[in-house]
Design an enzyme around this catalytic site. Structure first.
Site, short mmCIF file in Angstrom:
data_model
loop_
_atom_site.label_atom_id
_atom_site.label_comp_id
_atom_site.label_asym_id
_atom_site.label_seq_id
_atom_site.Cartn_x
_atom_site.Cartn_y
_atom_site.Cartn_z
CG ASP A 41 38.12 16.36 42.79
OD1 ASP A 41 39.20 16.30 43.40
OD2 ASP A 41 37.10 16.88 43.28
CD GLU A 43 33.71 15.11 46.30
OE1 GLU A 43 34.07 15.38 47.48
OE2 GLU A 43 33.66 15.97 45.41
CG ASP A 99 42.25 14.24 44.83
OD1 ASP A 99 41.20 13.85 45.35
OD2 ASP A 99 42.46 15.43 44.55
CE1 TYR A 164 29.54 21.28 46.18
CE2 TYR A 164 30.35 19.06 46.59
CZ TYR A 164 30.44 20.42 46.80
OH TYR A 164 31.42 20.91 47.62
CG ASP A 168 34.35 19.53 43.01
OD1 ASP A 168 34.04 20.73 42.96
OD2 ASP A 168 34.29 18.85 44.06
#
Length: 304
Positions: A41, A43, A99, A164, A168
Site C-alpha cells: 500500500d 501513503e 496506488d 498506523y 494497512d
C-alpha cells in the site's frame, strides 16, 4: 473459517521497521521475489501538486510487515519498482487505482496484482468496501484510525504513524487468501478479469487534456453544454499540468460546469458568473477560457 495470520499485526508497543537504508530495501525486495507474492500500500499527498507525491510504501511479506521511506535521501527505489513490475510476483492491494497511478507516473505499472476491494465486491461485501471494514468482518480486528490525517511528507515520522501505516497491509494477505478461496469455491474468480484488465492498462492512467471532461460529474447534458465543458476542462487540465498544481487550484469543477452552461462570449459575461473568481476574467487565463468556450461552441453538436 478464517485462519489466524502469521504476519504480526502493527503493535504500538513494538518499534516498527522503517526502511531507510539501501541494503535493507534490497533484502526486502529479494524476499518478496522469492516468496512470489506480497501485499503493499502507499501513503501520499496531492495537496500542492498535479500528480500525487509518494511519501511511504508499506509492504507485508509472509512473516513481517514494514514501511519503506521513499523520501530517505540515500534510498534508490529501483529494486522496489523492479519487483512491482515482476510478472512472476503477485502484488496484493486494496482499492489499487491511486496506488497504481503513482507507480505508473514513476515509470513502472505494478503487475500482476489482486485488488481485494474488487474481489470483495464480487463476493458480496458491497461496492467500494473499505479495507477497515474487511479487516473488521474477516479478521475480527478494529483498526486504529488515530493517524488518519497525518501529513506523510513531514519527517521524522513517529512510531505511532508508521504502525498506523503498516496496519494497512498487515491483514491484506489473510483477506486475499479468504476472498480467493470464496471466489474459487463459487466459480467467480474469472469475474475479476475485466476490472483487473482496466486497472492494468496504461491508458487508464494517461492524463490527456482532451479526456479531462470524463472525470467531471456536472450537469452538462445538452450537446452544446457538453462541447463547451470538453474544451474548458481540457484547458484546465493543461494549465494544471503546466503549473504542477491540483486541478482545483486552477478552477473548481462547479465553476467549469457554470461556464459550460452559461457559455460566456466576453470578459464581462465571464466575470458575472457567480462562482468565477473576481478579476480573473481580465487576465491571460480569462482570455484563454473565453477562447476555449468559442472552440466548444464551434463544435458540431451532432458529433456529441
Amino acid at each position: 473459517p478464517f485462519v489466524e495470520s502469521v504476519v504480526s499485526p502493527a503493535n504500538p508497543s513494538k518499534p516498527p521497521e522503517l526502511v531507510t537504508e539501501q541494503a535493507a530495501l534490497d533484502a526486502l525486495c529479494a524476499e518478496c521475489r522469492t516468496a512470489g507474492r506480497f501485499a503493499f500500500d502507499t501513503e501520499f499527498i496531492r495537496d500542492d501538486t498535479f500528480d500525487a507525491a509518494l511519501c511511504l510504501v508499506q509492504v507485508a511479506g509472509e512473516q513481517e510487515a514494514v514501511a519503506i521511506d521513499p523520501l530517505a535521501p540515500e534510498l534508490d527505489l529501483g529494486p522496489l519498482l523492479a519487483v512491482l513490475a515482476d510478472e512472476s510476483v503477485l502484488k496484493v492491494m486494496h482499492a489499487a487505482r491511486q496506488d497504481l497511478e503513482i507507480f505508473h507516473n514513476l515509470g513502472r505499472l505494478p503487475a500482476p496484482f489482486f485488488d481485494t476491494q474488487v474481489a470483495a465486491m464480487v463476493c458480496g461485501y458491497g461496492d467500494q468496501v473499505s479495507y477497515g471494514d474487511l479487516v473488521q468482518q474477516i479478521c475480527r480486528v478494529a483498526l486504529d484510525k488515530s493517524s488518519r490525517f497525518t501529513d506523510w511528507s513531514k519527517r521524522p515520522l513517529s512510531d505511532a504513524q508508521v504502525n498506523y501505516a503498516i496496519a494497512d497491509v498487515t491483514y491484506l494477505r489473510d483477506i486475499y487468501l479468504f476472498l480467493k478461496s470464496k471466489l474459487e469455491s463459487s466459480g467467480r474468480i474469472e469475474w475479476l478479469a475485466d476490472e483487473m484488465a482496466t486497472l492494468t492498462s496504461v491508458s487508464t492512467y494517461e492524463q490527456k487534456p482532451e479526456n479531462a471532461w470524463e472525470r467531471m460529474k456536472g450537469r452538462a447534458r445538452k450537446p452544446r453544454d457538453l462541447a463547451v465543458l470538453m474544451e474548458v476542462a481540457a484547458w484546465r487540465e493543461h494549465e494544471a499540468q503546466t503549473r504542477d498544481v491540483p486541478r482545483s487550484r486552477v478552477l473548481k469543477d462547479d465553476v467549469l460546469v457554470e461556464i459550460a452552461l452559461a457559455a460566456p462570449r466576453d470578459a464581462g459575461a465571464l466575470g458575472n458568473l457567480r462562482a468565477f473568481p473576481r478579476g480573473m476574467e481580465r487576465s491571460k487565463s480569462g482570455a484563454e477560457i473565453l477562447a476555449a468556450v468559442e472552440r466548444g461552441l464551434a463544435r458540431d453538436p451532432a458529433t456529441l
